[in-house]
Design an enzyme around this catalytic site. Sequence first.
Site, PDB file in Angstrom:
ATOM      1  N   CYS A  51      29.538  43.356  37.148  1.00 20.45           N
ATOM      2  CA  CYS A  51      28.166  43.505  36.645  1.00 20.45           C
ATOM      3  C   CYS A  51      27.280  42.333  37.083  1.00 20.45           C
ATOM      4  O   CYS A  51      27.763  41.216  37.262  1.00 20.45           O
ATOM      5  CB  CYS A  51      28.175  43.550  35.129  1.00 20.45           C
ATOM      6  SG  CYS A  51      29.192  44.866  34.491  1.00 20.45           S
ATOM      7  N   ARG A  79      28.349  42.102  44.772  1.00 21.73           N
ATOM      8  CA  ARG A  79      29.366  41.915  43.741  1.00 21.73           C
ATOM      9  C   ARG A  79      30.119  43.201  43.447  1.00 21.73           C
ATOM     10  O   ARG A  79      31.167  43.181  42.806  1.00 21.73           O
ATOM     11  CB  ARG A  79      28.696  41.428  42.437  1.00 21.73           C
ATOM     12  CG  ARG A  79      28.082  40.050  42.550  1.00 21.73           C
ATOM     13  CD  ARG A  79      27.152  39.794  41.392  1.00 21.73           C
ATOM     14  NE  ARG A  79      27.851  39.686  40.134  1.00 21.73           N
ATOM     15  CZ  ARG A  79      28.219  38.547  39.568  1.00 21.73           C
ATOM     16  NH1 ARG A  79      27.959  37.412  40.172  1.00 21.73           N
ATOM     17  NH2 ARG A  79      28.838  38.526  38.419  1.00 21.73           N
ATOM     18  N   TRP A 110      29.401  47.577  36.553  1.00 24.97           N
ATOM     19  CA  TRP A 110      30.718  47.899  37.118  1.00 24.97           C
ATOM     20  C   TRP A 110      31.570  48.292  35.924  1.00 24.97           C
ATOM     21  O   TRP A 110      31.885  47.465  35.077  1.00 24.97           O
ATOM     22  CB  TRP A 110      31.280  46.667  37.814  1.00 24.97           C
ATOM     23  CG  TRP A 110      32.536  46.878  38.578  1.00 24.97           C
ATOM     24  CD1 TRP A 110      32.676  47.552  39.764  1.00 24.97           C
ATOM     25  CD2 TRP A 110      33.834  46.380  38.248  1.00 24.97           C
ATOM     26  NE1 TRP A 110      33.979  47.496  40.167  1.00 24.97           N
ATOM     27  CE2 TRP A 110      34.711  46.792  39.258  1.00 24.97           C
ATOM     28  CE3 TRP A 110      34.341  45.622  37.191  1.00 24.97           C
ATOM     29  CZ2 TRP A 110      36.058  46.480  39.261  1.00 24.97           C
ATOM     30  CZ3 TRP A 110      35.684  45.305  37.183  1.00 24.97           C
ATOM     31  CH2 TRP A 110      36.534  45.735  38.211  1.00 24.97           C
ATOM     32  N   ASN A 113      26.750  41.233  30.538  1.00 28.44           N
ATOM     33  CA  ASN A 113      27.956  41.088  31.368  1.00 28.44           C
ATOM     34  C   ASN A 113      29.063  40.552  30.476  1.00 28.44           C
ATOM     35  O   ASN A 113      28.806  39.722  29.610  1.00 28.44           O
ATOM     36  CB  ASN A 113      27.738  40.050  32.478  1.00 28.44           C
ATOM     37  CG  ASN A 113      26.950  40.602  33.635  1.00 28.44           C
ATOM     38  OD1 ASN A 113      26.532  41.744  33.613  1.00 28.44           O
ATOM     39  ND2 ASN A 113      26.737  39.765  34.643  1.00 28.44           N
ATOM     40  N   GLY A 114      30.292  40.972  30.733  1.00 31.52           N
ATOM     41  CA  GLY A 114      31.425  40.478  29.945  1.00 31.52           C
ATOM     42  C   GLY A 114      32.072  41.609  29.168  1.00 31.52           C
ATOM     43  O   GLY A 114      31.786  42.788  29.429  1.00 31.52           O
ATOM     44  N   GLU A 146      48.587  37.998  52.975  1.00 32.34           N
ATOM     45  CA  GLU A 146      47.119  38.048  53.059  1.00 32.34           C
ATOM     46  C   GLU A 146      46.672  39.129  54.063  1.00 32.34           C
ATOM     47  O   GLU A 146      45.720  39.872  53.811  1.00 32.34           O
ATOM     48  CB  GLU A 146      46.578  36.663  53.458  1.00 32.34           C
ATOM     49  CG  GLU A 146      45.118  36.592  53.866  1.00 32.34           C
ATOM     50  CD  GLU A 146      44.125  37.017  52.782  1.00 32.34           C
ATOM     51  OE1 GLU A 146      44.531  37.296  51.648  1.00 32.34           O
ATOM     52  OE2 GLU A 146      42.925  37.108  53.110  1.00 32.34           O
ATOM     53  N   LYS A 167      44.387  42.326  53.133  1.00 27.98           N
ATOM     54  CA  LYS A 167      43.114  42.572  53.794  1.00 27.98           C
ATOM     55  C   LYS A 167      43.032  44.000  54.329  1.00 27.98           C
ATOM     56  O   LYS A 167      42.035  44.684  54.176  1.00 27.98           O
ATOM     57  CB  LYS A 167      42.982  41.560  54.939  1.00 27.98           C
ATOM     58  CG  LYS A 167      41.657  41.016  55.199  1.00 27.98           C
ATOM     59  CD  LYS A 167      41.144  39.889  54.344  1.00 27.98           C
ATOM     60  CE  LYS A 167      41.193  40.059  52.885  1.00 27.98           C
ATOM     61  NZ  LYS A 167      40.933  38.860  52.117  1.00 27.98           N
ATOM     62  N   GLU A 174      42.611  46.490  51.430  1.00 27.02           N
ATOM     63  CA  GLU A 174      41.274  46.470  50.822  1.00 27.02           C
ATOM     64  C   GLU A 174      40.228  47.123  51.707  1.00 27.02           C
ATOM     65  O   GLU A 174      39.368  47.846  51.230  1.00 27.02           O
ATOM     66  CB  GLU A 174      40.797  45.021  50.646  1.00 27.02           C
ATOM     67  CG  GLU A 174      41.490  44.225  49.604  1.00 27.02           C
ATOM     68  CD  GLU A 174      40.944  42.799  49.595  1.00 27.02           C
ATOM     69  OE1 GLU A 174      40.419  42.392  48.574  1.00 27.02           O
ATOM     70  OE2 GLU A 174      41.036  42.092  50.625  1.00 27.02           O
ATOM     71  N   HIS A 232      66.744  43.493  53.344  1.00 27.02           N
ATOM     72  CA  HIS A 232      67.217  43.769  51.986  1.00 27.02           C
ATOM     73  C   HIS A 232      66.507  44.972  51.359  1.00 27.02           C
ATOM     74  O   HIS A 232      66.496  45.120  50.144  1.00 27.02           O
ATOM     75  CB  HIS A 232      67.020  42.531  51.105  1.00 27.02           C
ATOM     76  CG  HIS A 232      67.819  41.365  51.577  1.00 27.02           C
ATOM     77  ND1 HIS A 232      69.194  41.315  51.473  1.00 27.02           N
ATOM     78  CD2 HIS A 232      67.447  40.225  52.212  1.00 27.02           C
ATOM     79  CE1 HIS A 232      69.624  40.180  51.997  1.00 27.02           C
ATOM     80  NE2 HIS A 232      68.580  39.498  52.459  1.00 27.02           N
ATOM     81  N   LYS A 281      33.321  41.532  43.834  1.00 23.12           N
ATOM     82  CA  LYS A 281      33.424  40.217  44.466  1.00 23.12           C
ATOM     83  C   LYS A 281      33.884  39.152  43.486  1.00 23.12           C
ATOM     84  O   LYS A 281      34.695  38.306  43.815  1.00 23.12           O
ATOM     85  CB  LYS A 281      32.058  39.828  45.052  1.00 23.12           C
ATOM     86  CG  LYS A 281      32.034  38.480  45.746  1.00 23.12           C
ATOM     87  CD  LYS A 281      32.858  38.519  47.016  1.00 23.12           C
ATOM     88  CE  LYS A 281      33.022  37.165  47.656  1.00 23.12           C
ATOM     89  NZ  LYS A 281      34.160  37.167  48.611  1.00 23.12           N
TER      90      LYS A 281
HETATM   91  C1  F6R Z   1      40.547  39.524  48.406  1.00 23.38           C
HETATM   92  C2  F6R Z   1      39.709  38.866  47.422  1.00 23.38           C
HETATM   93  C3  F6R Z   1      40.247  38.671  46.041  1.00 23.38           C
HETATM   94  C4  F6R Z   1      39.895  37.272  45.529  1.00 23.38           C
HETATM   95  C5  F6R Z   1      40.331  37.118  44.071  1.00 23.38           C
HETATM   96  C6  F6R Z   1      40.075  35.729  43.536  1.00 23.38           C
HETATM   97  O1  F6R Z   1      39.909  39.684  49.632  1.00 23.38           O
HETATM   98  O2  F6R Z   1      38.605  38.494  47.702  1.00 23.38           O
HETATM   99  O3  F6R Z   1      41.619  38.901  46.004  1.00 23.38           O
HETATM  100  O4  F6R Z   1      40.524  36.326  46.339  1.00 23.38           O
HETATM  101  O5  F6R Z   1      39.648  38.056  43.270  1.00 23.38           O
HETATM  102  O6  F6R Z   1      38.730  35.396  43.572  1.00 23.38           O
HETATM  103  P1  F6R Z   1      38.239  33.899  43.483  1.00 23.38           P
HETATM  104  O7  F6R Z   1      38.750  33.185  44.678  1.00 23.38           O
HETATM  105  O8  F6R Z   1      36.739  34.003  43.457  1.00 23.38           O
HETATM  106  O9  F6R Z   1      38.806  33.333  42.219  1.00 23.38           O
END
Ligand code: F6R
Length: 611
Positions: free
Chosen positions: A2, A27, A73, A99-100, A484, A488, A491, A507, A606
């Site tokens: 949000c 976001r 959101w 928000n929250g 990672e 990626k 996502e 395994h 985000k």
């Molecule tokens: C993946 C991604 C998320 C963030 C995670 C932590 O591409 O962006 O997995 O890494 O939500 O976010 P921060 O670093 O803002 O605490």
Amino acid sequence: MCGIVGYIGKRKAVPILIEGLNRLEYRGYDSAGLSVINKGKIKSFKSVGRVSELEKKIKDNLLGQIGIAHTRWATHGKPSQKNCHPHYSCEKDIHIVHNGIIENYDELKKQLIKKGHQFKSDTDSEVIAHLIEEFIKKATLKTAVVKAVKMLQGTYGVAVISKKEPHKIIVARNGSPLVIGVGKEEFIIASDVSAIVRYTDEVIYLNDGEIAEISEDNLEITNLKREIVNNPIKKLDWTIEKSQKGGFDHFMLKEIFEQPESIRNALRGRTEKFISEDFLPTLGGLESVTKKLRKIKKIIIISCGTSYYAGLIGEYMFEEYAGIPTEVEYASEFRYRKSVLDETTAVIAISQSGETADTLAAVREAKNKGALTLGIINVVGSTIARQTEAGTYTLSGPEIGVASTKAFTSQLSTLILWTLVLGRQRNMSFAMSKKIAQELNKIPTKVEKILKKSREIKKIVKKYITVKDFLYLGRKYNFPIALEGALKIKEISYIHAEGYPTGEMKHGPIALIDKDFPALFIVPQDSIYEKNLSGMQEIKARGGKIIALATEGDKKIINLADDVIYIPKTLEMLTPLISVIPLQLLAYYFGVMKGLDVDKPRNLAKSVTVE
Ligand code: F6R
């Protein structure tokens, strides 16, 4: 996640609110709405979907110089018109955006219904409007808001307008960020500075338990006991240009290509001391805790998602070069688990946003247990940055693409610098710190070299575009990079992918391998190169296709892999900084070729400011 925007001043509020919502789009959200006061009347518009849909609904001539707006959101109640903010009181004379998460909303809602209140939405947020309505009967708007938020359990960043006092906005915060932009005879309120930078570079951060009463020419912040607090005005160094795409098709691509610069920024003025000072060099943000750092016996890194993978690489580095036992924990687990720690433990939070709810809660838990809390954070002035005792800003600039790219390489750069600080305090020789720091300075140029291969990577993506699954494999420093890389691609392109340490493949996961289930091997010429080659043989023997990331000049690999992406040679501990780049590009091109919204992947946000 949000987003909140609010405006009060001499200009028409709607264009500023819409612009703010557009800035917060990154976001992630599913619906948007706004309310504006004009001549004592409040008008409200809501829409499911993009902010542009909301804009279409608003009449051109909607006047009014005070308003609040929101991107939602969904957490409680599905994305729909009725669940979209702003929410209203029964008389529709109090409008709020929130928000929250209000944890006791169900109980409050039942009490309010008994008193005759009628609810229109399934959200937790709506209780705030009705609570204020209850209290405003005998109080000012501010007093009513104070009384209402005191009843709430959970987190909130809330902005309120009312017909009763039509020249004011009241905002309050507990656990959900709120920033007030200070303009000329105007204030812009937002949950994140991206919505403010266009209008002013002067901001005031609201802290938990604070409430601000804002009119066109006055701002008063108090705590919930109504004592005045004087939060300083801070200068922002994020410009509007920095928040835009800069000629790239997507923010994600722009941010991938910014990495030579963002890594340089993370290192600027920081590596020299490890090359020239042979007596215990440190970093600015760690100076205040130098003595405490010398005494620590254990490190726990807490973080989520991509930041967690950066932490895993930190673990390898801290143990190998500083000799400090290190654990890495998902913040969401740490906060509820009984960890054994005391004042000889340093708990390091890694976070791009500095607002991730789980990481913040884990920091508070660690603090309560007496550990030294430190932060590796990107967003300056963010909550985690303010709540940790000391730390380093990663300085990668605003990261708008939902998937983290440049923030990750800046986190790694910072972890390497911290390894040098901690290592030199212990057994690392000056010669070793010099060697690492000198090679670290060469990394941005090596990243530039890999970025030139984006066409080659695009061709590989074309070849594998129909693939539904991927196995990402690596060892030691590149095992977290396999994780990672897999995250990626999941996502951004919605391709199922799993990351594994190469040695673990036999395994179990090897059972999945066939001609349609390719493997991506990260196999630089390092201390475990030969071991990685055996893993490749095992996949090849089972008819699996292989894409390899290998060191420039490695000829052996051609016989084992179907496709090879070469990366420049560097020190083993520094390889993650360059091996991750082709994996980011692979994920990006898979997403683009599949026609997906790479900057805003479905279901993702985000900044994850709820649990
Ligand atoms: C993946 C991604 C998320 C963030 C995670 C932590 O591409 O962006 O997995 O890494 O939500 O976010 P921060 O670093 O803002 O605490």
